[in-house]
Each structure stands twice: as structure tokens, then as C-alpha cells.
Write a protein that holds these residues in place. Structure first.
Motif, PDB file in Angstrom:
ATOM      1  N   PRO A   2      -8.813  -8.430  10.277  1.00  0.00           N
ATOM      2  CA  PRO A   2      -8.420  -9.205   9.095  1.00  0.00           C
ATOM      3  C   PRO A   2      -8.275  -8.329   7.841  1.00  0.00           C
ATOM      4  O   PRO A   2      -7.347  -8.531   7.058  1.00  0.00           O
ATOM      5  CB  PRO A   2      -9.555 -10.222   8.940  1.00  0.00           C
ATOM      6  N   ALA A   3      -9.172  -7.362   7.664  1.00  0.00           N
ATOM      7  CA  ALA A   3      -9.087  -6.485   6.496  1.00  0.00           C
ATOM      8  C   ALA A   3      -7.796  -5.671   6.522  1.00  0.00           C
ATOM      9  O   ALA A   3      -7.121  -5.522   5.497  1.00  0.00           O
ATOM     10  CB  ALA A   3     -10.299  -5.554   6.444  1.00  0.00           C
ATOM     11  N   ASP A   5      -4.807  -8.101   5.893  1.00  0.00           N
ATOM     12  CA  ASP A   5      -4.752  -8.536   4.492  1.00  0.00           C
ATOM     13  C   ASP A   5      -4.195  -7.449   3.587  1.00  0.00           C
ATOM     14  O   ASP A   5      -3.334  -7.715   2.745  1.00  0.00           O
ATOM     15  CB  ASP A   5      -6.154  -8.934   3.999  1.00  0.00           C
ATOM     16  N   MET A   6      -4.660  -6.218   3.764  1.00  0.00           N
ATOM     17  CA  MET A   6      -4.181  -5.127   2.903  1.00  0.00           C
ATOM     18  C   MET A   6      -2.730  -4.761   3.194  1.00  0.00           C
ATOM     19  O   MET A   6      -1.973  -4.469   2.273  1.00  0.00           O
ATOM     20  CB  MET A   6      -5.087  -3.904   3.039  1.00  0.00           C
ATOM     21  N   THR A  28      -0.436  -6.795   4.233  1.00  0.00           N
ATOM     22  CA  THR A  28       0.361  -7.869   3.643  1.00  0.00           C
ATOM     23  C   THR A  28       0.403  -7.741   2.126  1.00  0.00           C
ATOM     24  O   THR A  28       1.468  -7.869   1.517  1.00  0.00           O
ATOM     25  CB  THR A  28      -0.214  -9.245   4.055  1.00  0.00           C
ATOM     26  N   LEU A  29      -0.744  -7.466   1.510  1.00  0.00           N
ATOM     27  CA  LEU A  29      -0.818  -7.307   0.064  1.00  0.00           C
ATOM     28  C   LEU A  29       0.083  -6.168  -0.412  1.00  0.00           C
ATOM     29  O   LEU A  29       0.708  -6.259  -1.465  1.00  0.00           O
ATOM     30  CB  LEU A  29      -2.265  -7.046  -0.354  1.00  0.00           C
ATOM     31  N   ASP A  74       4.216  -5.531   5.829  1.00  0.00           N
ATOM     32  CA  ASP A  74       4.089  -6.447   6.964  1.00  0.00           C
ATOM     33  C   ASP A  74       4.663  -5.861   8.247  1.00  0.00           C
ATOM     34  O   ASP A  74       4.279  -6.289   9.342  1.00  0.00           O
ATOM     35  CB  ASP A  74       4.791  -7.772   6.659  1.00  0.00           C
TER      36      ASP A  74
END
Length: 87
Positions: free
Chosen positions: A70-71, A74-75, A77-78, A82
Motif C-alpha cells: 500500500p505504501a 500510494d506514493m 499514485t501521488l 501509475d
């Protein structure tokens, strides 16, 4: 065999990561990264992964990130990376 990414991919981890991935590109084999253990990843390492993805594409090599934590997801995507998550 996948390259297992370290749990912490900060600025200090960037140079060793770059060397590892450059060597992997030089072998001419597919680049498969296991990101399941990543707890933290910074911009420098994300840039290295994006550059490796581009280099693999230019070399006609398969590039995949599997088991993105998940980490990591998330990063990526941020940072609008992607493509690192596309399987």
C-alpha cells in the motif's frame, strides 16, 4: 527471479538501487521488482524506478512491479507514476 525492493527506499538507498537496476538492464532480461515489503519510498527512488521502466522499454525488456505494498502504491499514485503499478 524478482528483485526484492528494500523496505525503506529513501535518498540513501537511491544510489545502490540505481546500480542494481542498471545491472539488471545490462543483463538483457526482464525486470521484475517485488515491492511487497516497501514501507517507505521517496522521490529519488521513484525517479530511478521510472527511469528504469523507460530504459527497459527502450531495450525491449519486460518491466513489472509485483506485489506493490500500500505504501508503494500510494506514493507511486501521488507522484503520477501509475505506470509502475500496471501489471
Amino acid at each position: 527471479m524478482p528483485i526484492v525492493l528494500a523496505p525503506v527506499l529513501d535518498t540513501a538507498a537511491a544510489a545502490p538501487l540505481r546500480l542494481t537496476l542498471r545491472a539488471a538492464i545490462d543483463t538483457g532480461q526482464s525486470i521484475i521488482l517485488d515491492a511487497s515489503a516497501v514501507e517507505r519510498i521517496g522521490q529519488a527512488c521513484l525517479q530511478i524506478l521510472a527511469a528504469t521502466e523507460a530504459a527497459a522499454d527502450l531495450a525491449g525488456l519486460d518491466f513489472r512491479v509485483v506485489g506493490a505494498s500500500p505504501a508503494f502504491a500510494d506514493m507511486a499514485t501521488l507522484a503520477a507514476l501509475d505506470t509502475l503499478l500496471a501489471a
